[in-house]
Structures are given as C-alpha cells and as structure tokens.
Motif scaffolding. Structure first.
Motif, short mmCIF file in Angstrom:
data_model
loop_
_atom_site.label_atom_id
_atom_site.label_comp_id
_atom_site.label_asym_id
_atom_site.label_seq_id
_atom_site.Cartn_x
_atom_site.Cartn_y
_atom_site.Cartn_z
N THR A 110 -5.32 -0.05 2.19
CA THR A 110 -5.69 -0.01 3.60
C THR A 110 -4.71 0.35 4.53
OG1 THR A 110 -5.59 -2.23 4.15
CG2 THR A 110 -7.45 -1.65 2.98
N SER A 120 -1.00 -1.41 5.37
CA SER A 120 0.22 -0.71 5.51
C SER A 120 1.08 -1.18 6.74
CB SER A 120 -0.02 0.70 5.27
OG SER A 120 1.29 1.48 5.12
N ALA A 177 0.55 -3.54 8.81
CA ALA A 177 1.06 -5.09 8.99
C ALA A 177 2.34 -5.19 8.05
CB ALA A 177 -0.17 -5.98 8.62
N LEU A 178 2.40 -4.63 6.88
CA LEU A 178 3.46 -4.71 6.07
C LEU A 178 4.78 -4.32 6.60
CD1 LEU A 178 3.95 -6.15 3.28
CD2 LEU A 178 3.62 -3.80 2.33
N GLN A 185 -2.68 -4.47 -2.62
CA GLN A 185 -1.98 -3.52 -3.54
C GLN A 185 -0.31 -4.01 -3.45
OE1 GLN A 185 -3.39 -0.98 -5.76
NE2 GLN A 185 -4.68 -2.65 -5.35
C1 LIG Z 1 2.49 1.48 -7.61
C2 LIG Z 1 2.18 1.46 -5.91
C3 LIG Z 1 2.76 2.55 -5.43
C4 LIG Z 1 2.79 2.44 -4.03
N1 LIG Z 1 3.36 3.61 -3.47
C5 LIG Z 1 3.37 3.63 -2.01
C6 LIG Z 1 3.74 4.84 -1.27
O1 LIG Z 1 4.09 5.84 -1.74
N2 LIG Z 1 3.68 4.87 0.15
C7 LIG Z 1 3.16 3.56 0.81
O2 LIG Z 1 3.32 3.64 2.13
N3 LIG Z 1 2.72 2.73 0.23
C8 LIG Z 1 2.60 2.63 -1.26
N4 LIG Z 1 2.26 1.48 -1.93
C9 LIG Z 1 1.50 0.54 -1.22
C10 LIG Z 1 0.26 0.51 -0.67
O3 LIG Z 1 -0.24 1.59 -0.17
C11 LIG Z 1 0.11 -0.81 -0.20
O4 LIG Z 1 -1.18 -1.27 -0.79
C12 LIG Z 1 -0.59 -0.93 1.26
O5 LIG Z 1 0.44 -0.36 2.18
C13 LIG Z 1 -0.71 -2.17 1.86
O6 LIG Z 1 -2.17 -2.26 2.01
P1 LIG Z 1 -3.09 -3.12 1.39
O7 LIG Z 1 -4.37 -2.84 2.03
O8 LIG Z 1 -2.99 -2.94 -0.07
O9 LIG Z 1 -2.51 -4.55 2.01
P2 LIG Z 1 -2.40 -6.00 1.12
O10 LIG Z 1 -1.45 -5.82 0.06
O11 LIG Z 1 -3.57 -6.71 1.10
O12 LIG Z 1 -1.53 -6.82 2.39
C14 LIG Z 1 0.02 -6.39 2.76
C15 LIG Z 1 0.41 -7.40 3.79
O13 LIG Z 1 -0.22 -7.16 5.10
C16 LIG Z 1 -0.97 -8.26 5.48
N5 LIG Z 1 -2.43 -7.66 5.87
C17 LIG Z 1 -3.09 -6.87 5.37
N6 LIG Z 1 -4.22 -6.31 6.25
C18 LIG Z 1 -3.73 -7.09 7.30
C19 LIG Z 1 -4.61 -6.99 8.48
N7 LIG Z 1 -5.53 -6.29 8.93
N8 LIG Z 1 -3.83 -7.88 9.67
C20 LIG Z 1 -2.74 -8.39 9.63
N9 LIG Z 1 -2.19 -8.46 8.24
C21 LIG Z 1 -2.74 -7.59 7.27
C22 LIG Z 1 -1.14 -9.03 4.19
O14 LIG Z 1 -1.31 -10.30 4.77
C23 LIG Z 1 0.13 -8.95 3.53
O15 LIG Z 1 1.22 -9.50 4.20
C24 LIG Z 1 2.21 1.45 -3.44
C25 LIG Z 1 1.63 0.07 -4.04
C26 LIG Z 1 1.78 0.28 -5.36
C27 LIG Z 1 1.16 -0.96 -6.14
#
Ligand SMILES: Cc1cc2nc3c(=O)[nH]c(=O)nc-3n(C[C@H](O)[C@H](O)[C@H](O)COP(=O)(O)OP(=O)(O)OC[C@H]3O[C@@H](n4cnc5c(N)ncnc54)[C@H](O)[C@@H]3O)c2cc1C
Length: 272
Positions: free
Chosen positions: A111, A115, A117-118, A35
C-alpha cells in the motif's frame, strides 16, 4: 525464520484502530499490505505485541479528486494506483514511476500508506511525494495533522509519525497541462530496489528534484533545484549534487552513488 508470538486484531473502524494503537499495554503496530512488516517480523527485526490489521478500513482506501488534489487513502494498494484513470490523468509522475515499484505480486498487496510510514531510503514513493509537494495526513486518537512531504521523511526508516498515529491520506496537487515531470532509476533488474533514482517536477519554472537510494532517506536536492530554477545547465545541476549527504548500501559505496545520482539526474532532465 518464524515470527515471535503476537496478538492479532482486525478493527472495523478507524476509531477502533486508533484506540488499539493508543493502548500502551498492547505495544500495537499497524499492518497494511504486510510486504515489509511480515518479513521484518519473521526475521525478528520487528516484534509487535499486537498487530492491528487495517485491511477492513474502507475509509482508508480509494482515489478521489477534490480541491485541486488527488487524494489517496493510505490503504490503497499499488495495483489500484496502477489501474487508476485519476492517477494517469492527474498525477502523471506517479503513473510513470509505479511500474518500477517492486514486482506485480508485491504491488497486489503493498500500500501507499505502508511505504510512506516505512520510509525505506530505497523506496520510490517518498521521493515521488517530495517532488510532488504532497501532503501526508496522519490521525491519532487525539486528532488529525497534515505534514508537507519535505517535513515528513526524517531519516532511515524515520518519519514525523508518532506513537499511536496512522497515515490516513496522501494528497497530491493535480498536474497542470504546462507541468513537466520525469522519473529515472537504475536497478540491476526491473522491479528490484534501485541503486539510485530521481523524480523531477517542473511547475511554473520551479523545479523539485528528489532522490532515493543514494542516502539514508529520500531527499530533495535543493542546490540543484536552484541551479535549474535560474536556467542553469544539466552539467551545473549535476555539479550541485556534490554536497548531498550520500550514504552507501549493499548495492554500492558512496563514490558509486555519487556517480549514479549524476547519471539518473542527467537522464531525467533530458526527458523533462
Ligand atoms: C520482493 C519485494 C520487493 C520490493 N521492492 C520494492 C521496490 O522496488 N520499491 C519499493 O518502494 N518497495 C518495494 N518493496 C516494499 C513494498 O512496496 C512494501 O510492501 C511497501 O513499501 C510497504 O507497504 P505495505 O502495505 O506492505 O506495508 P506493511 O509491510 O504492512 O507495513 C510497513 C510499515 O508501515 C507501517 N504502516 C503500514 N501502514 C501504515 C499506516 N497507514 N499508518 C502508519 N503506519 C503504517 C507498519 O506498521 C510497518 O511498520 C518490496 C517488497 C518485497 C517483498
């Protein structure tokens, strides 16, 4: 926009994923819910050589109770946390905050590990983990390390994670009946990133106060915690926020962030 070319791998075991991440020739990056990473790739803010998709790794998924901790696998999606009875009963601060994290469509894929890691300074989860004194376990081809949340979030999108490491588990101490928690955020629209937000935990009269979206990282307000531990007033606790390392963003400049941090803390303490 379109992502630059990349290779894609979907390992079947954590060991295989770690080996791919350790391979320096691959310039590999983990993919969790995608995401945040996919938009970053589409804008070419990230251009990994190989995407290591973690979605088949059942070992990194699930919510369990053991040794006084709620243990959450890194690949557990927000929607699973929202529906979890274990979270509702034993990690009430998370349960309070989850509906504020993004929108349903994003919570279906995003996930907790992604969050963490980011480390987006506007994300709720890092501040929640600071307030909860959580432990973050990371794995690499070399072995396993556990960090306290306070030592994990280092700066804007910067954590203690090193090259080749994966977040594997987040562990949160089980809440006692006497513990008190509060969460408050101000967002332009429910589910959007907050303009300012705070998570507060009081356990055995010790307070942990963690802010998000007011600085370049999620951070604890140690001075305010000390005021509250000594029985100080809400006004004194708010005054103790003056020295925090504020930074502005697209939503608001520093003076507004300062004001809003006082507002969210006051409202959270009123609800504690
Ligand atoms: C429209 C929109 C609104 C959003 N609003 C919010 C909000 O209000 N609050 C909020 O907190 N977030 C928000 N998000 C972000 C969303 O919650 C993120 O997707 C989330 O924080 C990151 O999780 P992901 O699983 O999608 O990670 P990814 O996008 O797959 O990865 C994110 C980063 O983490 C790394 N990574 C992922 N998993 C691991 C792991 N296990 N170990 C090491 N590195 C890893 C990846 O390499 C990448 O660099 C929003 C996103 C969108 C698109």
């Amino acid at each position: 926009m379109k992502a630059a070319e990349f290779l894609y791998e979907r390992p079947a075991s954590v060991a295989e994923a770690l080996a791919l991440l350790a391979d320096e020739d691959r310039d590999a990056t983990p993919l969790a819910g995608g995401q945040s990473l996919m938009p970053m790739m589409n804008f070419r803010l990230a251009q990994p050589g190989t995407l290591v998709d973690l979605s088949a790794l059942e070992d990194l998924r699930g919510i369990t109770l053991s040794d006084g901790m709620v243990r959450i696998g890194a690949m557990t999606r927000y929607v699973e946390l929202v529906r979890s009875g274990v979270v509702a009963d034993h990690a009430p601060l998370l349960a309070m905050a989850l509906p504020h994290i993004a929108h349903a469509a994003v919570r279906n894929r995003g996930t907790i590990g992604g969050s963490v890691a980011l480390a987006d300074p506007a994300a709720e989860m890092p501040a929640l983990l600071l307030a909860l004194d959580a432990q973050i376990t990371v794995q690499s081809a070399e072995g396993t390390t556990t960090h306290g949340a306070t030592d994990f979030f280092l700066g804007m999108y910067e954590t203690a994670l090193e090259e080749g490491e994966l977040v594997s588990e987040i562990a949160i101490p089980v809440a006692a009946p006497t513990d008190r928690f509060a969460f408050y955020e101000l967002a332009r629209r429910h589910g959007d990133y907050a303009m300012a937000g705070v998570a507060v935990a009081r356990r055995d009269n010790a307070h942990r106060v963690a802010f998000f979206s007011i600085s370049d990282r999620a951070l604890r307000a140690f001075d305010a915690e000390e005021v509250l531990d000594k029985g100080g007033s809400v006004i004194d606790a708010v005054a103790a926020l003056a020295e925090l390392p504020y930074s502005g963003d697209l939503n608001a400049a520093i003076p507004t962030k300062k004001h809003l941090s006082g507002v969210v803390l006051t409202r959270a303490l009123e609800a504690l």
